[in-house]
Design a protein around this motif. Structure first.
Motif, PDB file in Angstrom:
ATOM      1  N   ARG A  94       0.951  -1.657  -0.373  1.00  0.00           N
ATOM      2  CA  ARG A  94      -0.383  -0.011  -0.270  1.00  0.00           C
ATOM      3  C   ARG A  94       1.108   0.968  -0.206  1.00  0.00           C
ATOM      4  N   LEU A  95       0.454   2.264  -0.507  1.00  0.00           N
ATOM      5  CA  LEU A  95       1.064   3.712  -0.540  1.00  0.00           C
ATOM      6  C   LEU A  95       0.808   4.550   0.632  1.00  0.00           C
ATOM      7  N   CYS A  96      -0.657   4.120   1.696  1.00  0.00           N
ATOM      8  CA  CYS A  96      -0.422   5.005   2.854  1.00  0.00           C
ATOM      9  C   CYS A  96      -0.132   3.913   3.959  1.00  0.00           C
ATOM     10  N   VAL A  97      -0.217   3.979   4.974  1.00  0.00           N
ATOM     11  CA  VAL A  97      -0.418   3.675   6.092  1.00  0.00           C
ATOM     12  C   VAL A  97      -1.600   3.909   6.794  1.00  0.00           C
ATOM     13  N   SER A  98      -2.330   2.994   7.231  1.00  0.00           N
ATOM     14  CA  SER A  98      -3.520   3.369   8.037  1.00  0.00           C
ATOM     15  C   SER A  98      -3.135   3.621   9.463  1.00  0.00           C
ATOM     16  N   VAL A  99      -3.983   4.672  10.459  1.00  0.00           N
ATOM     17  CA  VAL A  99      -3.819   5.230  11.483  1.00  0.00           C
ATOM     18  C   VAL A  99      -3.166   4.261  12.728  1.00  0.00           C
ATOM     19  N   ARG A 100      -3.915   3.024  12.180  1.00  0.00           N
ATOM     20  CA  ARG A 100      -4.413   1.651  12.923  1.00  0.00           C
ATOM     21  C   ARG A 100      -2.572   1.440  12.793  1.00  0.00           C
ATOM     22  N   ASP A 101      -2.158   0.807  11.458  1.00  0.00           N
ATOM     23  CA  ASP A 101      -0.745   0.391  11.795  1.00  0.00           C
ATOM     24  C   ASP A 101       0.185   1.184  11.971  1.00  0.00           C
ATOM     25  N   TYR A 102       0.165   2.749  12.827  1.00  0.00           N
ATOM     26  CA  TYR A 102       1.261   3.347  12.666  1.00  0.00           C
ATOM     27  C   TYR A 102       0.928   3.261  14.231  1.00  0.00           C
ATOM     28  N   TYR A 103      -0.166   3.123  14.552  1.00  0.00           N
ATOM     29  CA  TYR A 103       0.220   3.387  16.505  1.00  0.00           C
ATOM     30  C   TYR A 103       0.208   1.718  16.716  1.00  0.00           C
ATOM     31  N   CYS A 104       0.169   1.227  16.142  1.00  0.00           N
ATOM     32  CA  CYS A 104       0.345  -0.716  16.384  1.00  0.00           C
ATOM     33  C   CYS A 104       2.016  -0.554  16.330  1.00  0.00           C
ATOM     34  N   TYR A 105       2.464  -0.043  15.333  1.00  0.00           N
ATOM     35  CA  TYR A 105       4.097   0.265  15.566  1.00  0.00           C
ATOM     36  C   TYR A 105       4.629   1.320  16.217  1.00  0.00           C
ATOM     37  N   MET A 106       3.567   2.063  16.936  1.00  0.00           N
ATOM     38  CA  MET A 106       4.897   2.510  17.963  1.00  0.00           C
ATOM     39  C   MET A 106       4.699   2.145  18.974  1.00  0.00           C
ATOM     40  N   LEU A 107       3.901   0.981  19.265  1.00  0.00           N
ATOM     41  CA  LEU A 107       3.600   0.212  20.836  1.00  0.00           C
ATOM     42  C   LEU A 107       4.548  -0.557  20.539  1.00  0.00           C
ATOM     43  N   GLN A 108       5.052  -1.421  19.290  1.00  0.00           N
ATOM     44  CA  GLN A 108       6.677  -2.397  19.353  1.00  0.00           C
ATOM     45  C   GLN A 108       7.681  -2.180  20.504  1.00  0.00           C
ATOM     46  N   THR A 109       8.040  -3.030  21.030  1.00  0.00           N
ATOM     47  CA  THR A 109       9.445  -2.899  22.011  1.00  0.00           C
ATOM     48  C   THR A 109      10.261  -3.709  20.733  1.00  0.00           C
ATOM     49  N   ARG A 110      11.276  -2.645  21.400  1.00  0.00           N
ATOM     50  CA  ARG A 110      12.393  -2.996  19.742  1.00  0.00           C
ATOM     51  C   ARG A 110      14.084  -3.243  21.384  1.00  0.00           C
ATOM     52  N   PRO A 111      14.425  -3.798  20.938  1.00  0.00           N
ATOM     53  CA  PRO A 111      15.558  -4.564  22.194  1.00  0.00           C
ATOM     54  C   PRO A 111      16.192  -3.522  21.825  1.00  0.00           C
ATOM     55  N   GLY A 112      17.091  -2.909  22.583  1.00  0.00           N
ATOM     56  CA  GLY A 112      18.381  -1.446  22.456  1.00  0.00           C
ATOM     57  C   GLY A 112      17.677  -0.432  22.437  1.00  0.00           C
ATOM     58  N   ILE A 113      16.162  -0.101  21.969  1.00  0.00           N
ATOM     59  CA  ILE A 113      15.511   1.408  21.974  1.00  0.00           C
ATOM     60  C   ILE A 113      14.619   1.264  22.609  1.00  0.00           C
ATOM     61  N   PHE A 114      15.138   2.842  23.240  1.00  0.00           N
ATOM     62  CA  PHE A 114      14.032   2.956  24.585  1.00  0.00           C
ATOM     63  C   PHE A 114      12.718   3.398  24.109  1.00  0.00           C
ATOM     64  N   ASN A 115      11.325   2.890  24.179  1.00  0.00           N
ATOM     65  CA  ASN A 115      10.165   3.950  23.844  1.00  0.00           C
ATOM     66  C   ASN A 115       9.500   4.482  24.878  1.00  0.00           C
ATOM     67  N   PRO A 116       9.380   5.426  24.880  1.00  0.00           N
ATOM     68  CA  PRO A 116       8.950   6.101  25.751  1.00  0.00           C
ATOM     69  C   PRO A 116       7.625   6.046  26.315  1.00  0.00           C
ATOM     70  N   ILE A 117       6.534   6.060  25.570  1.00  0.00           N
ATOM     71  CA  ILE A 117       5.605   5.531  25.879  1.00  0.00           C
ATOM     72  C   ILE A 117       4.950   4.514  25.956  1.00  0.00           C
ATOM     73  N   LEU A 118       5.764   3.857  26.110  1.00  0.00           N
ATOM     74  CA  LEU A 118       6.104   1.767  26.888  1.00  0.00           C
ATOM     75  C   LEU A 118       5.252   2.073  28.510  1.00  0.00           C
ATOM     76  N   CYS A 119       6.461   3.554  28.819  1.00  0.00           N
ATOM     77  CA  CYS A 119       7.255   3.511  30.428  1.00  0.00           C
ATOM     78  C   CYS A 119       6.175   4.548  30.418  1.00  0.00           C
TER      79      CYS A 119
END
Length: 91
Positions: A1-26
């Motif tokens: 797809r050319l566009c990312v849906s709002v749901r997909d974007y926020y799912c991406y923001m909530l993912q945990t990634r090793p070695g990267i601090f995510n202030p949203i989850l804290c």
């Protein structure tokens, strides 16, 4: 797809990634408020899509004006516009 849906974007923001601090989850309670706000944003986008694409979901098959007249409503200003939601829509 050319566009990312709002749901997909926020799912991406909530993912945990090793070695990267995510202030949203804290955020504790702030995370909960953010989650509620984003849920409302996603649902409003879905409802806006249903409102703008009534021809795609074949809303003309539902005779809203005829139903309103048969129920006894005679004023055209009180009939309004019917927005049809699919049966799969929760709530």
């Amino acid at each position: 797809r050319l566009c990312v849906s709002v749901r997909d974007y926020y799912c991406y923001m909530l993912q945990t990634r090793p070695g990267i601090f995510n202030p949203i989850l804290c955020g504790a309670r702030l995370l909960q408020q953010w989650g509620v706000d984003m849920y409302i944003k996603i649902e409003s986008c879905r409802l806006k899509w249903y409102r703008k694409n009534q021809t795609k979901i074949r809303a003309d098959l539902y005779k809203g004006v005829v139903d309103a007249i048969t129920s006894g409503e005679t004023r055209a200003s009180a009939v309004g516009v019917r927005i049809v939601l699919p049966g799969t829509y929760p709530g």
